[in-house]
Write a protein that holds these residues in place. Structure first.
Motif, PDB file in Angstrom:
ATOM      1  N   UNK A 164      24.932  37.204  27.272  1.00 16.92           N
ATOM      2  CA  UNK A 164      25.434  36.845  28.598  1.00 16.92           C
ATOM      3  C   UNK A 164      26.849  36.269  28.511  1.00 16.92           C
ATOM      4  N   UNK A 165      27.697  36.727  29.444  1.00  9.91           N
ATOM      5  CA  UNK A 165      29.054  36.185  29.542  1.00  9.91           C
ATOM      6  C   UNK A 165      29.281  35.791  31.001  1.00  9.91           C
ATOM      7  N   UNK A 171      37.409  31.736  37.245  1.00 10.73           N
ATOM      8  CA  UNK A 171      38.867  31.855  37.232  1.00 10.73           C
ATOM      9  C   UNK A 171      39.544  30.707  36.473  1.00 10.73           C
ATOM     10  N   UNK A 172      40.467  31.072  35.621  1.00  9.89           N
ATOM     11  CA  UNK A 172      41.251  30.081  34.897  1.00  9.89           C
ATOM     12  C   UNK A 172      40.544  29.430  33.727  1.00  9.89           C
ATOM     13  N   UNK A 173      39.330  29.871  33.422  1.00 11.82           N
ATOM     14  CA  UNK A 173      38.569  29.287  32.310  1.00 11.82           C
ATOM     15  C   UNK A 173      38.157  30.374  31.332  1.00 11.82           C
ATOM     16  N   UNK A 174      37.953  29.975  30.090  1.00  9.80           N
ATOM     17  CA  UNK A 174      37.433  30.917  29.096  1.00  9.80           C
ATOM     18  C   UNK A 174      35.975  31.221  29.448  1.00  9.80           C
ATOM     19  N   UNK A 175      35.537  32.470  29.257  1.00 13.08           N
ATOM     20  CA  UNK A 175      34.138  32.800  29.556  1.00 13.08           C
ATOM     21  C   UNK A 175      33.179  31.983  28.693  1.00 13.08           C
ATOM     22  N   UNK A 176      32.046  31.603  29.272  1.00 11.26           N
ATOM     23  CA  UNK A 176      31.007  30.952  28.482  1.00 11.26           C
ATOM     24  C   UNK A 176      29.990  32.023  28.107  1.00 11.26           C
ATOM     25  N   UNK A 177      29.409  31.873  26.920  1.00 10.32           N
ATOM     26  CA  UNK A 177      28.462  32.872  26.447  1.00 10.32           C
ATOM     27  C   UNK A 177      27.118  32.228  26.138  1.00 10.32           C
ATOM     28  N   UNK A 217      14.599  34.790  30.587  1.00 10.76           N
ATOM     29  CA  UNK A 217      14.755  33.442  30.060  1.00 10.76           C
ATOM     30  C   UNK A 217      15.989  33.377  29.172  1.00 10.76           C
ATOM     31  N   UNK A 218      16.532  32.184  29.064  1.00  8.87           N
ATOM     32  CA  UNK A 218      17.703  31.982  28.228  1.00  8.87           C
ATOM     33  C   UNK A 218      18.070  30.519  28.167  1.00  8.87           C
ATOM     34  N   UNK A 219      19.144  30.260  27.484  1.00 13.66           N
ATOM     35  CA  UNK A 219      19.646  28.900  27.346  1.00 13.66           C
ATOM     36  C   UNK A 219      21.146  28.943  27.579  1.00 13.66           C
ATOM     37  N   UNK A 220      21.651  27.947  28.282  1.00  9.32           N
ATOM     38  CA  UNK A 220      23.093  27.894  28.548  1.00  9.32           C
ATOM     39  C   UNK A 220      23.530  26.449  28.653  1.00  9.32           C
ATOM     40  N   UNK A 221      24.818  26.241  28.611  1.00 11.32           N
ATOM     41  CA  UNK A 221      25.385  24.902  28.778  1.00 11.32           C
ATOM     42  C   UNK A 221      25.666  24.688  30.264  1.00 11.32           C
ATOM     43  N   UNK A 264      25.329  19.991  28.740  1.00 12.99           N
ATOM     44  CA  UNK A 264      24.040  19.868  28.066  1.00 12.99           C
ATOM     45  C   UNK A 264      23.368  21.234  28.031  1.00 12.99           C
ATOM     46  N   UNK A 265      22.440  21.398  27.089  1.00 12.87           N
ATOM     47  CA  UNK A 265      21.664  22.633  27.030  1.00 12.87           C
ATOM     48  C   UNK A 265      20.717  22.680  28.222  1.00 12.87           C
ATOM     49  N   UNK A 266      20.629  23.848  28.845  1.00 10.74           N
ATOM     50  CA  UNK A 266      19.796  24.056  30.019  1.00 10.74           C
ATOM     51  C   UNK A 266      18.955  25.306  29.781  1.00 10.74           C
ATOM     52  N   UNK A 267      17.650  25.192  29.964  1.00 10.38           N
ATOM     53  CA  UNK A 267      16.769  26.348  29.835  1.00 10.38           C
ATOM     54  C   UNK A 267      16.715  27.073  31.169  1.00 10.38           C
TER      55      UNK A 267
END
Length: 171
Positions: free
Chosen positions: A29-30, A34-40, A61-65, A74-77
């Motif tokens: 996942x990406x 705008x104006x920020x680096x993509x989070x993966x 399901x996944x995990x992301x900040x 923080x880590x988020x499920x």
């Protein structure tokens, strides 16, 4: 009228297209802003064909900040559920989505282009009362083991890609 209803209840090639997604997939996942680096992030989805092939249900399901109450990342499920089908009456693909980041159920309608093996859905989301945002999703089938999901939001009259998910079928 009953005869016509029975005809409209029959499965067709469009239902088979969706049923081909059944199985377990890993996701990459990406998320773009705008104006920020993509989070993966990474995750998985299990697609299951239900009601004799009329619909496909996805358990995502996944995990992301995500920022916590203190503003620190923080880590988020993440958990989500999709239901996709083909409506013979409307002659459109339909999709619904719900997840643990809200309480609404989003619905979209779409088409399939066999030449490009691409589903395109449109709808709107309402993250805050009265703030409706037109959205579009594009699902490109690469082959039976890979596809890509792209999410576009209309922000101030300009459509922006905010999410891309690459799917690989687990063996």
């Amino acid at each position: 009228m009953m005869k016509q209803m029975m005809e409209l209840a029959k499965l067709n090639e469009n239902h088979k297209l969706l049923a081909e997604l059944a199985g377990t997939w890993s996701t990459s996942v990406k998320m773009m802003s705008p104006g920020e680096a993509p989070s993966t992030s990474t995750g998985s989805v299990n697609y299951k064909s239900i009601m004799n092939g009329r619909y496909v249900v996805g358990d995502h399901s996944g995990s992301m900040k995500m920022p916590g109450a203190d503003g620190k990342m923080k880590d988020f499920t993440f958990k989500g559920m999709s239901v996709d089908g083909y409506d013979n009456v409307k002659q459109k693909f339909t999709s619904s989505w719900m997840d643990n980041m809200g309480t609404g159920i989003m619905t979209m309608e779409g088409t399939y282009d066999p030449g490009t093996k691409t589903f395109t859905y449109t709808g709107e989301m309402e993250m805050m009362p009265g703030m409706k945002t037109p959205v579009r999703s594009v699902i490109k089938i690469t082959d039976k083991n890979h596809h890509t999901f792209e999410w576009y939001e209309n922000r101030g009259g300009q459509e922006m890609k905010t999410l891309e998910i690459n799917y690989t079928r687990k063996k």
